[in-house]
Design a protein around this motif. Structure first.
Motif, PDB file in Angstrom:
ATOM      1  N   PHE A   1      -6.774   3.088  -5.091  1.00 35.27           N
ATOM      2  CA  PHE A   1      -6.511   3.054  -6.607  1.00 35.27           C
ATOM      3  C   PHE A   1      -5.840   2.104  -6.805  1.00 35.27           C
ATOM      4  O   PHE A   1      -4.615   1.950  -6.251  1.00 35.27           O
ATOM      5  CB  PHE A   1      -5.737   4.157  -6.957  1.00 35.27           C
ATOM      6  CG  PHE A   1      -7.181   5.061  -7.347  1.00 35.27           C
ATOM      7  CD1 PHE A   1      -8.205   4.723  -7.338  1.00 35.27           C
ATOM      8  CD2 PHE A   1      -6.833   6.653  -8.269  1.00 35.27           C
ATOM      9  CE1 PHE A   1      -9.590   5.770  -7.642  1.00 35.27           C
ATOM     10  CE2 PHE A   1      -7.511   7.503  -7.771  1.00 35.27           C
ATOM     11  CZ  PHE A   1      -9.137   7.223  -7.630  1.00 35.27           C
ATOM     12  N   PHE A   2      -5.969   0.823  -7.994  1.00 38.73           N
ATOM     13  CA  PHE A   2      -4.422   0.226  -8.214  1.00 38.73           C
ATOM     14  C   PHE A   2      -3.336   0.684  -8.481  1.00 38.73           C
ATOM     15  O   PHE A   2      -3.834   1.431  -9.318  1.00 38.73           O
ATOM     16  CB  PHE A   2      -5.630  -0.985  -8.753  1.00 38.73           C
ATOM     17  CG  PHE A   2      -4.497  -2.216  -9.366  1.00 38.73           C
ATOM     18  CD1 PHE A   2      -4.722  -3.162  -8.484  1.00 38.73           C
ATOM     19  CD2 PHE A   2      -3.730  -2.548 -10.316  1.00 38.73           C
ATOM     20  CE1 PHE A   2      -4.083  -4.530  -8.833  1.00 38.73           C
ATOM     21  CE2 PHE A   2      -3.317  -3.372 -11.258  1.00 38.73           C
ATOM     22  CZ  PHE A   2      -3.012  -4.531  -9.359  1.00 38.73           C
ATOM     23  N   GLY A   3      -2.421  -0.257  -8.394  1.00 39.63           N
ATOM     24  CA  GLY A   3      -1.044   0.578  -8.542  1.00 39.63           C
ATOM     25  C   GLY A   3      -0.447  -0.556  -9.051  1.00 39.63           C
ATOM     26  O   GLY A   3       1.018  -0.378  -8.947  1.00 39.63           O
TER      27      GLY A   3
ATOM     28  N   GLN B   1       0.587  -1.463  -0.031  1.00 39.14           N
ATOM     29  CA  GLN B   1      -0.440   0.280   0.112  1.00 39.14           C
ATOM     30  C   GLN B   1       0.964   1.044  -0.131  1.00 39.14           C
ATOM     31  O   GLN B   1       1.885   1.443   0.465  1.00 39.14           O
ATOM     32  CB  GLN B   1      -1.131  -0.084   0.955  1.00 39.14           C
ATOM     33  CG  GLN B   1      -0.021   0.197   2.836  1.00 39.14           C
ATOM     34  CD  GLN B   1      -0.862   0.304   3.574  1.00 39.14           C
ATOM     35  OE1 GLN B   1      -2.492   0.524   3.769  1.00 39.14           O
ATOM     36  NE2 GLN B   1      -0.635   0.790   5.059  1.00 39.14           N
ATOM     37  N   ASN B   2       0.148   2.663   0.280  1.00 37.00           N
ATOM     38  CA  ASN B   2       1.246   4.076  -0.021  1.00 37.00           C
ATOM     39  C   ASN B   2       1.852   4.157  -0.768  1.00 37.00           C
ATOM     40  O   ASN B   2       3.214   3.951  -0.591  1.00 37.00           O
ATOM     41  CB  ASN B   2       1.355   3.973   0.904  1.00 37.00           C
ATOM     42  CG  ASN B   2       0.313   4.150   2.563  1.00 37.00           C
ATOM     43  OD1 ASN B   2      -0.623   4.346   2.051  1.00 37.00           O
ATOM     44  ND2 ASN B   2       0.528   4.127   2.830  1.00 37.00           N
ATOM     45  N   GLU B   3       1.856   3.197  -2.458  1.00 38.25           N
ATOM     46  CA  GLU B   3       2.537   3.217  -3.473  1.00 38.25           C
ATOM     47  C   GLU B   3       2.384   5.013  -3.831  1.00 38.25           C
ATOM     48  O   GLU B   3       1.362   5.707  -4.168  1.00 38.25           O
ATOM     49  CB  GLU B   3       2.558   2.364  -4.621  1.00 38.25           C
ATOM     50  CG  GLU B   3       2.440   0.305  -4.390  1.00 38.25           C
ATOM     51  CD  GLU B   3       3.799   0.561  -3.918  1.00 38.25           C
ATOM     52  OE1 GLU B   3       5.051   1.758  -4.601  1.00 38.25           O
ATOM     53  OE2 GLU B   3       4.218  -0.745  -3.317  1.00 38.25           O
ATOM     54  N   PRO B   4       3.716   4.983  -4.474  1.00 35.45           N
ATOM     55  CA  PRO B   4       4.008   6.757  -4.612  1.00 35.45           C
ATOM     56  C   PRO B   4       2.639   6.816  -5.786  1.00 35.45           C
ATOM     57  O   PRO B   4       3.006   6.550  -6.640  1.00 35.45           O
ATOM     58  CB  PRO B   4       5.544   7.367  -5.562  1.00 35.45           C
ATOM     59  CG  PRO B   4       5.928   6.084  -4.650  1.00 35.45           C
ATOM     60  CD  PRO B   4       5.431   4.409  -4.721  1.00 35.45           C
ATOM     61  N   SER B   5       2.368   8.336  -5.763  1.00 37.46           N
ATOM     62  CA  SER B   5       1.239   8.586  -6.520  1.00 37.46           C
ATOM     63  C   SER B   5       1.199   9.328  -6.697  1.00 37.46           C
ATOM     64  O   SER B   5       0.043  10.445  -7.277  1.00 37.46           O
ATOM     65  CB  SER B   5       0.199   7.888  -6.638  1.00 37.46           C
ATOM     66  OG  SER B   5      -0.721   8.223  -4.590  1.00 37.46           O
ATOM     67  N   LEU B   6       1.858  10.739  -6.228  1.00 40.23           N
ATOM     68  CA  LEU B   6       1.689  12.244  -6.490  1.00 40.23           C
ATOM     69  C   LEU B   6       1.733  12.403  -7.783  1.00 40.23           C
ATOM     70  O   LEU B   6       1.355  13.359  -8.117  1.00 40.23           O
ATOM     71  CB  LEU B   6       3.307  12.344  -5.836  1.00 40.23           C
ATOM     72  CG  LEU B   6       3.082  14.209  -4.954  1.00 40.23           C
ATOM     73  CD1 LEU B   6       1.314  14.160  -4.621  1.00 40.23           C
ATOM     74  CD2 LEU B   6       3.122  14.660  -4.412  1.00 40.23           C
TER      75      LEU B   6
ATOM     76  N   TYR C   1      11.761   1.799  -8.403  1.00 41.66           N
ATOM     77  CA  TYR C   1      11.329   1.935 -10.059  1.00 41.66           C
ATOM     78  C   TYR C   1      10.004   3.206  -9.649  1.00 41.66           C
ATOM     79  O   TYR C   1      10.009   3.867 -10.361  1.00 41.66           O
ATOM     80  CB  TYR C   1      10.716   0.326 -10.632  1.00 41.66           C
ATOM     81  CG  TYR C   1      10.025   1.267 -12.552  1.00 41.66           C
ATOM     82  CD1 TYR C   1      10.360   1.699 -13.172  1.00 41.66           C
ATOM     83  CD2 TYR C   1       8.391   1.488 -11.850  1.00 41.66           C
ATOM     84  CE1 TYR C   1       9.817   1.860 -14.529  1.00 41.66           C
ATOM     85  CE2 TYR C   1       7.825   1.731 -13.295  1.00 41.66           C
ATOM     86  CZ  TYR C   1       7.921   1.936 -13.693  1.00 41.66           C
ATOM     87  OH  TYR C   1       7.326   2.555 -15.046  1.00 41.66           O
ATOM     88  N   ASN C   2       9.396   2.762  -8.598  1.00 40.53           N
ATOM     89  CA  ASN C   2       8.162   3.950  -8.941  1.00 40.53           C
ATOM     90  C   ASN C   2       8.881   4.990  -8.424  1.00 40.53           C
ATOM     91  O   ASN C   2       8.517   6.454  -8.967  1.00 40.53           O
ATOM     92  CB  ASN C   2       7.007   3.355  -7.946  1.00 40.53           C
ATOM     93  CG  ASN C   2       6.314   2.313  -8.204  1.00 40.53           C
ATOM     94  OD1 ASN C   2       6.025   1.894  -9.168  1.00 40.53           O
ATOM     95  ND2 ASN C   2       5.718   1.613  -7.415  1.00 40.53           N
ATOM     96  N   LEU C   3      10.115   5.019  -7.603  1.00 41.68           N
ATOM     97  CA  LEU C   3      10.226   6.357  -6.511  1.00 41.68           C
ATOM     98  C   LEU C   3      11.234   6.706  -8.055  1.00 41.68           C
ATOM     99  O   LEU C   3      10.945   8.680  -8.197  1.00 41.68           O
ATOM    100  CB  LEU C   3      11.235   6.739  -6.090  1.00 41.68           C
ATOM    101  CG  LEU C   3      10.406   5.906  -5.103  1.00 41.68           C
ATOM    102  CD1 LEU C   3      11.510   5.469  -3.324  1.00 41.68           C
ATOM    103  CD2 LEU C   3       9.901   6.870  -4.087  1.00 41.68           C
ATOM    104  N   SER C   4      11.414   6.193  -9.097  1.00 41.42           N
ATOM    105  CA  SER C   4      12.281   6.918  -9.873  1.00 41.42           C
ATOM    106  C   SER C   4      11.858   7.237 -11.154  1.00 41.42           C
ATOM    107  O   SER C   4      12.184   8.279 -11.784  1.00 41.42           O
ATOM    108  CB  SER C   4      12.675   6.062 -10.933  1.00 41.42           C
ATOM    109  OG  SER C   4      12.577   5.236 -11.677  1.00 41.42           O
TER     110      SER C   4
END
Length: 461
Positions: free
Chosen positions: A336-338, A60-65, A155-158
């Motif tokens: 939301f699905f990430g 959960q709480n994967e980067p989505s800003l 990867y998500n942060l990049s």
């Protein structure tokens, strides 16, 4: 449950938005309390990784800003004024660095590096555990999973805090601080972007042989998840032959698609959690502007669907005269699905086929997917006279199929390098117009000033 009841229940079931606005600690240098848990066995380390929704919450709480600024929705001026989290307000209008955080911390950075620390604790610890033939499978699952989770966060942060990948500058462009040890006393500077991608792919290739073809739970990593993430990574790098290879490898292990004719758009949750398309389940961070009553789907996106396209009724819902999004693969409309799913793999393989000149295979994959999304008997197979014509169709369908999964932002970053697909984003807030030009440096969000004060180089914007 019908859709009118959906809305009346929403205020009762929305989860609180966790904001770290008061957090002033440099997360990269934060020391965990080792007295809280002392894992010593394979099952102990597996339990740390199975902490899906706790703290740090591995799923959960994967980067989505970045999704706040990707242009697939807008909110009313009054709702914008009510936003309380400064980075969300800033991401919405692509604000400059000086105004971005306004003294509030980066919750996504903190959450992601908490999971990376957890992965490192597992990797360092599992290396000290003696194993035998009877426990080797469990041991491998733990090690492979930790490598996957770390890669997923890097990867998500990049895609948010680094420039879009360009082979000509990747060795000098800023990458991430690559923490690969649980020793928090180590000083870690920013790597190059090439080093960031190299670590991600290296770890994933190590993880692949360690993981099962089918996980015990969808929240656990697996071979198809590793291959799917590799396909996503190589697509971002423009390495289409490898993106093709790994999307294909993922689909060879898991290729099922839902027939949307079998879904009921009047159900409270039209798309089930852990449905057969889900390869790896993960949820994005939640923001106030994602609220059903605030989020207004971009009209260009909404109007791009055909009347016989069932995604119109499955994905979208009319709330007070505006279309909001309701098509999550999480079992909850407000979460939301990430994660990774087979529909994305079909689109990656389709695009990679087109990019490498195989028009027939590209269109076949596209038709395989779309035939499950249209009303029975109404879909007519698409055709393309050339690979370029196929590519244009595929790019259009990526936006329609993968909306609100935080994949639009990475797509804009990579596709803006091609004049054929460049997009200028525009938003109007309280009479003022904001725009984001193709290839703008604002496609890289700034680091939290606290991290810069601790010694990390700020992104040039």
């Amino acid at each position: 449950m019908n859709k009118s009841i959906k809305i009346s229940c929403l205020s009762l079931i929305l989860l609180p938005i966790i904001m770290f606005s008061a957090c002033k600690k440099d997360w990269l240098n934060a020391k965990p309390d080792k007295a809280l848990v002392v894992p010593t066995t394979v099952s102990d380390y597996q339990a740390l990784l199975d902490n899906a929704i706790g703290s740090p919450g591995m799923n959960q709480n994967e980067p989505s800003l970045s999704m706040v600024g990707d242009g697939d929705y807008h909110i009313a001026d009054a709702d914008y004024t009510r936003l309380r989290y400064a980075p969300e307000k800033s991401a919405y209008i692509w604000a400059p660095t000086a105004d971005f955080y306004n003294g509030q911390g980066s919750s996504e950075w903190i959450s992601a590096y908490a999971r990376i620390l957890q992965s490192n604790v597992v990797l360092d610890g599992i290396a000290t555990v003696k194993t035998d033939v009877g426990s080797l499978t469990a041991y491998n699952n733990v090690k492979g999973s930790a490598l996957f989770y770390r890669s997923f966060d890097f990867y998500n942060l990049s895609q948010i805090y680094c420039k879009a990948y360009d082979a000509t500058s990747a060795t000098t462009d800023f990458g991430l601080p690559l923490r690969v040890s649980s020793n928090v006393n180590l000083t870690v500077s920013r790597s190059s972007l090439q080093q960031t991608y190299d670590l991600i792919t290296h770890d994933l290739l190590q993880a692949a042989p360690l993981l099962p073809a089918k996980p015990l739970y969808p929240t656990r990593p697996s071979k198809p998840a590793v291959f799917g993430l590799l396909a996503r990574v190589y697509l971002a790098q423009g390495n289409y032959s490898k993106a093709l290879t790994y999307a294909d490898s993922s689909l060879h292990l898991q290729s099922a698609l839902m027939d949307y004719n079998q879904l009921n758009p009047n159900d409270y949750i039209p798309i089930a959690q852990f449905n057969k398309e889900v390869i790896f389940h993960s949820q994005l961070s939640t923001y106030a502007s994602f609220d059903t009553y605030s989020l207004i789907v971009d009209s260009t996106l909404y109007k791009s669907y055909d009347a016989n396209d069932l995604r119109v009724s499955i994905f979208f819902l009319n709330v007070n005269g505006n279309m909001t999004y309701w098509g999550n693969y999480t079992g909850a409309p407000y979460a939301f699905f990430g994660g990774l799913a087979t529909d994305e793999m079909y689109l990656i393989r389709s695009e990679a086929y087109a990019r490498t000149g195989n028009t027939t295979a590209a269109i076949n994959d596209l038709n395989t997917l779309l035939s499950t999304r249209w009303k029975t008997g109404t879909y007519v197979n698409k055709t393309a006279a050339s690979a370029d014509a196929a590519l244009a169709l595929i790019i259009a369908e990526r936006r329609k199929e993968l909306c609100f999964r935080n994949l639009r932002w990475p797509d804009l970053r990579r596709l803006n390098k091609d004049p054929r697909f460049q997009v200028t984003l525009i938003r109007n807030v309280s009479g003022k117009t904001y725009s984001l030009a193709p290839n703008s440096p604002l496609y890289v969000l700034p680091l939290d000033p606290i991290e810069v004060q601790a010694g990390l180089q700020q992104n040039p914007r």
